[in-house]
Design an enzyme around this catalytic site. Sequence first.
Site, PDB file in Angstrom:
ATOM      1  CE  LYS A 205      -3.689   2.351   2.516  1.00  0.00           C
ATOM      2  NZ  LYS A 205      -4.574   2.328   3.711  1.00  0.00           N
ATOM      3  NE  ARG A 215      -5.888   9.569   3.128  1.00  0.00           N
ATOM      4  CZ  ARG A 215      -4.623   9.783   2.781  1.00  0.00           C
ATOM      5  NH1 ARG A 215      -4.247  10.995   2.366  1.00  0.00           N
ATOM      6  NH2 ARG A 215      -3.723   8.814   2.848  1.00  0.00           N
ATOM      7  CD  GLU A 244       6.082  -3.565   3.770  1.00  0.00           C
ATOM      8  OE1 GLU A 244       5.430  -4.409   4.418  1.00  0.00           O
ATOM      9  OE2 GLU A 244       6.445  -2.479   4.247  1.00  0.00           O
ATOM     10  CE  LYS A 259      -6.578   2.010  -0.729  1.00  0.00           C
ATOM     11  NZ  LYS A 259      -7.250   2.042   0.565  1.00  0.00           N
ATOM     12  CB  SER A 285     -11.440   7.137  -3.934  1.00  0.00           C
ATOM     13  OG  SER A 285     -10.230   7.643  -3.356  1.00  0.00           O
ATOM     14  CE1 TYR A 324     -15.176   2.908  -3.296  1.00  0.00           C
ATOM     15  CE2 TYR A 324     -13.312   3.318  -4.733  1.00  0.00           C
ATOM     16  CZ  TYR A 324     -13.837   3.184  -3.471  1.00  0.00           C
ATOM     17  OH  TYR A 324     -13.019   3.319  -2.369  1.00  0.00           O
TER      18      TYR A 324
END
Length: 338
Positions: A205, A215, A244, A259, A285, A324
Amino acid sequence: MLKSYEQTSLHLSHRLRRNRKQEWSRNLVREHRLNAADLIWPLFIIEGENVRQPVASMPAVERYSIDQAVIEAEKAAQLSIPAIALFPYVSPSLRDTTGSEALKPNNLICRTISAIKKAVPDIGIICDVALDPYTSHGHDGLLDGEIVLNDETVALLVQQALLQAEAGADIIAPSDMMDGRVGAIRQGLDAQGFENVQIMSYAAKYASAFYGPFRDAIGTQTVLTGDKKTYQMDPANSDEAIRETAMDIDEGADMVMIKPGLPYLDIIRRIKDTFGMPTFAYQVSGEYAMIEAAARNGWIDGEKAMVESLIAFKRAGADGILTYYAPRIARMLKEGRL
């Protein structure tokens, strides 16, 4: 004239355009396809009853009260979307420096999980594990001055994950990027009899500019102090994503996520090729908002751009996509328009 052309033209044994000449042929040789089983739909949840509250920076995206979220979950199931991901809009009056609302058994997300599981038992529920929707400062963990505390935060994330599992969550998705949180959550879940609850780690991320509308949707855009560069990844780094992800897999992650999505297609490809794990991309988003804004200004064909962007994730190696656009794509698939 025809004979003269034939004599001077190149003889091509390989003409790749032959396979493109008709739609049936293009369909026959298509390498990657979208289907509804690839989709995870993120939903924003808000307190109240019969509430559908538009998110200003995300056209056609709304916050739903629990009763309306149940209706949307039923729609998702009817469209064959296998899972939804829940994110809360927490009232500012309930936020504090420690994110204590996240650790209350009857909080907004726990009540939402229970309501959806009762009404739509066969849909998968993915729950974000992080403190940022609950903190007054907008960070994903406890603060000591300007320092986000790692180990102390992890202890709270384990408690948050256990509450969500008790409420009926199927997949726990820690998005905080604290070191060691996957192992601690796995150990905590197993110790309490939740060994079959899956973990989808936000393995890579990035500290990205593309999270702004999200946010806005959860209400932290105006309260976030500073930035998240000390715990989310540097956009310049690729090898670090491998490290990671390897750590999260070693600690017990069942699936991994990258992400944002489109700016990091190379990371998706590297992680899939390196580990062969179930690998997911989050079309965040900001990616969604850019496509929608350009489409609404008439600068691009929004529907075509939507489909092309999602195909890009499949081509890069993603097994599934948080987007979305999930209900729009699923409806197009159901109607045979894809």
